[in-house]
Structures are given as C-alpha cells and as structure tokens.
Design an enzyme around this catalytic site. Structure first.
Site, PDB file in Angstrom:
ATOM      1  N   HIS A 163      26.426  15.372 -21.309  1.00  0.00           N
ATOM      2  CA  HIS A 163      26.467  16.834 -21.500  1.00  0.00           C
ATOM      3  C   HIS A 163      26.134  17.548 -20.185  1.00  0.00           C
ATOM      4  O   HIS A 163      26.758  18.556 -19.835  1.00  0.00           O
ATOM      5  CB  HIS A 163      25.410  17.284 -22.522  1.00  0.00           C
ATOM      6  CG  HIS A 163      25.658  16.833 -23.922  1.00  0.00           C
ATOM      7  ND1 HIS A 163      24.835  15.946 -24.567  1.00  0.00           N
ATOM      8  CD2 HIS A 163      26.613  17.181 -24.813  1.00  0.00           C
ATOM      9  CE1 HIS A 163      25.281  15.755 -25.791  1.00  0.00           C
ATOM     10  NE2 HIS A 163      26.353  16.483 -25.975  1.00  0.00           N
ATOM     11  N   LYS A 195      35.005  12.046 -24.382  1.00  0.00           N
ATOM     12  CA  LYS A 195      34.456  11.054 -25.323  1.00  0.00           C
ATOM     13  C   LYS A 195      35.021  11.329 -26.720  1.00  0.00           C
ATOM     14  O   LYS A 195      35.392  10.429 -27.461  1.00  0.00           O
ATOM     15  CB  LYS A 195      32.927  11.175 -25.296  1.00  0.00           C
ATOM     16  CG  LYS A 195      32.215  10.610 -26.483  1.00  0.00           C
ATOM     17  CD  LYS A 195      31.791   9.205 -26.224  1.00  0.00           C
ATOM     18  CE  LYS A 195      31.173   8.545 -27.424  1.00  0.00           C
ATOM     19  NZ  LYS A 195      30.598   9.415 -28.402  1.00  0.00           N
ATOM     20  N   GLN A 221      31.133  20.219 -40.030  1.00  0.00           N
ATOM     21  CA  GLN A 221      31.920  19.115 -39.489  1.00  0.00           C
ATOM     22  C   GLN A 221      31.367  17.743 -39.880  1.00  0.00           C
ATOM     23  O   GLN A 221      31.886  16.718 -39.458  1.00  0.00           O
ATOM     24  CB  GLN A 221      32.066  19.230 -37.971  1.00  0.00           C
ATOM     25  CG  GLN A 221      30.801  18.989 -37.162  1.00  0.00           C
ATOM     26  CD  GLN A 221      31.015  19.332 -35.699  1.00  0.00           C
ATOM     27  OE1 GLN A 221      31.031  20.495 -35.308  1.00  0.00           O
ATOM     28  NE2 GLN A 221      31.214  18.321 -34.864  1.00  0.00           N
ATOM     29  N   GLY A 242      34.046  17.240 -23.771  1.00  0.00           N
ATOM     30  CA  GLY A 242      34.080  15.889 -23.212  1.00  0.00           C
ATOM     31  C   GLY A 242      35.241  15.074 -23.776  1.00  0.00           C
ATOM     32  O   GLY A 242      35.631  15.226 -24.932  1.00  0.00           O
ATOM     33  N   GLY A 296      23.536  19.815 -29.158  1.00  0.00           N
ATOM     34  CA  GLY A 296      22.197  19.473 -28.677  1.00  0.00           C
ATOM     35  C   GLY A 296      22.028  17.975 -28.498  1.00  0.00           C
ATOM     36  O   GLY A 296      23.004  17.248 -28.349  1.00  0.00           O
TER      37      GLY A 296
HETATM   38  O1  PAF Z   1      31.513  17.790 -29.651  1.00  0.00           O
HETATM   39  C1  PAF Z   1      30.595  18.403 -30.229  1.00  0.00           C
HETATM   40  O2  PAF Z   1      29.421  18.272 -29.892  1.00  0.00           O
HETATM   41  C2  PAF Z   1      30.934  19.310 -31.399  1.00  0.00           C
HETATM   42  O3  PAF Z   1      31.976  18.779 -32.148  1.00  0.00           O
HETATM   43  C3  PAF Z   1      31.244  20.742 -30.980  1.00  0.00           C
HETATM   44  C4  PAF Z   1      32.490  20.832 -30.118  1.00  0.00           C
HETATM   45  C5  PAF Z   1      30.061  21.320 -30.217  1.00  0.00           C
HETATM   46  C6  PAF Z   1      31.492  21.611 -32.210  1.00  0.00           C
HETATM   47  O4  PAF Z   1      30.378  21.619 -33.043  1.00  0.00           O
END
Ligand code: PAF
Length: 282
Positions: free
Chosen positions: A37, A151, A61, A149, A31
């Site tokens: 995005h 990035k 994460q 991405g 988000g």
């Molecule tokens: O790159 C991200 O935004 C996140 O690491 C992902 C791939 C959506 C996993 O939560």
C-alpha cells in the site's frame, strides 16, 4: 494526522485543493496497510500535489460474514505508517453509516462479463460491492488519478470498466505487485498465517513462475493441469482456481494468440487463509 471522518469534511478538503489549483490523487484502501500500500501511496504522492488515502473496510464486498469480522482494523497503526511516508497527504476514515446510511447494499453493475470469472465466480456479489464503494469515493473526491494495486488485477480491470460505463472522469493507475523477498505477494491476510504456513506460502509464486516458464512452449490447458497437479500434491494448500486469461478482457484462453498478453491468476487456501496472486506470462 487527524483523519477526515465525514463526507462533508472530504468535500471541503477537496474543494480547497481544487481552489488552490493543485492536483489530487486518491488511494482507496481497506487499511491494515503494508509496504505494498505504501508504495502505491508514494506513487500517488509523486504524481499529484496532494493525495487522499481512504481507509474503509467495505462491508458490501464481503460475501462471507466471518471474513468481514476477521478483517484487520488497525487505524492507529495505519496512520503512523502514513505519517512516516510524509508528504502532502490526508486520510479519510469514515464509519459504515457515513458511506451507506441505513442501506448497506450494493448497486448491480454490468461489467460486461469481467466479473463472471475467477474472483467473481467464487465470491458472489463481490465486484458489485467494490464497484459501489469505488464509485461513491470517486464521485465524492473527484480525483485526477486513482491508484489500485495489480495484486487485485481483476478488480483493477473492473474499475477501469466502471469508470468507462459510469462515465467518471478520472485516470485509473495500476501499480505493480510488491513482493516479500521470498516472492509472496504482500497482503493484509499474510499476517493471519502461522509461522510454519508463512514459510510454505511462497510456493504460490514459485508455481506461477514455473507456469510462466512452461507457457512459453505448452498450451494453457497443460499449464493449468501442471498447477492443479502440484497444488493437489501439496499437503497444506487447497487450490480454488487457476486460470490463464487475456490481461485486459480476462477471457480464459482457449487458443493462444501471439498478439495477445496473458496472465495466470490463482486463488488458494492455506490453513484457512485465502490468498490470491497473478503473474504476466508473456
Ligand atoms: O482493494 C481494496 O482494498 C478494496 O477492494 C478497495 C478498492 C479499497 C474497495 O474497497
């Protein structure tokens, strides 16, 4: 656009896409959507009949509780932006309990060393968390293609490895970094910079560009010394790492080979905000 909230809704949605013979693209996000995005979403829309965008701030994460808490959650704004993009797309925005049940923990993967350097070395457990949620989403949705991405370039290579070691039948598509006009890589974290620090932030890209120029004639060690020197002299930045590594194996370069592609990877704090960027060097 009403987001799908449960796995069972997603299963039904994906089944109906398949039954009508359509291809499906998945764009996993956390988000706080920005133009970067939206470019990825457009790419998926152009390559698939239907696109599913997931919006889920994945707790496993984050290795820092404060970072997780501060992560922007802007679902209504995100939905409005996606509505503006238009096209055949749906959103999946589950709660943490829907994805993890009672056990908010990650699986331990063997990413064959790709996770031992750079982001992996500084953010313990980060890539196990990414792997866990990405595998769960890929298995749930079963897309033809999934988009990430560049990035987060290390993440992209790790996800390629994930689908290989876990035997997940999907094409992983890497999408180029989208930059502001002054070169700053778009990121959900940029909005946390004060106006003054936002003006300083393009220093990262300028330094990477200069590193690229020097890499043409100098050793990787010398280029890294240059980057460490200029960041050390900057009053606002704190450099976490600069690495020059192979663009597929992510192995830090010891001796340049003419046949190999390299990238520079950098993470730095600016006023307490952690920013990352990377650039192809040859
Ligand atoms: O790159 C991200 O935004 C996140 O690491 C992902 C791939 C959506 C996993 O939560």
């Amino acid at each position: 656009m009403k987001p799908l909230k449960t796995k069972s809704e997603v299963r039904d949605f994906c089944r109906s896409v398949r039954d009508s013979g359509k291809s499906l693209g998945l764009v996993p996000t956390m988000g706080a959507l920005h133009r970067g995005h939206l470019e990825i979403v457009r790419r998926s829309l152009s390559e698939n009949d239907t696109t599913l965008v997931s919006i889920f701030v994945n707790p496993t994460q984050f290795n820092n509780a404060q970072d997780l808490e501060k992560y922007p959650r802007t679902l209504e704004g995100d939905l409005a932006k996606l509505r503006e993009v238009g096209g055949d797309l749906r959103v999946f925005a589950p709660e943490v309990s829907e994805m993890y049940g009672d056990a908010v923990s990650s699986r331990a993967y063997d990413f064959k060393g790709l996770d031992q350097v750079m982001e992996g070395a500084f953010r313990e457990g980060h890539f196990n968390g990414v792997g866990t949620i990405v595998e769960a989403l890929l298995r749930l949705v079963g897309p033809d293609r999934a988009y990430f991405g560049e990035k987060d370039y290390q993440q992209l290579q790790i996800i390629r490895k994930l689908v290989e070691i876990r035997d997940i039948p999907v094409e992983i598509v890497g999408c180029p970094i989208v930059r502001e006009v002054d070169g700053l890589a778009m990121s959900s974290r940029n909005g946390r910079l004060t106006k003054r620090l936002r003006e300083e932030a393009p220093f990262i890209y300028r330094t990477l560009e200069e590193a690229k120029r020097r890499f043409g004639t100098k050793s990787a060690g010398k280029v890294k010394e240059f980057v460490e020197g200029v960041f050390g002299a900057h009053p606002d930045f704190e450099l976490e790492y600069i690495e020059i590594a192979g663009d597929r194996d992510l192995k830090p370069v010891l001796r340049k080979s003419r046949h190999k592609k390299y990238r520079a990877f950098l993470a730095a704090y600016l006023g307490g905000v952690r920013l990352i960027d990377n650039l192809a060097l040859n």
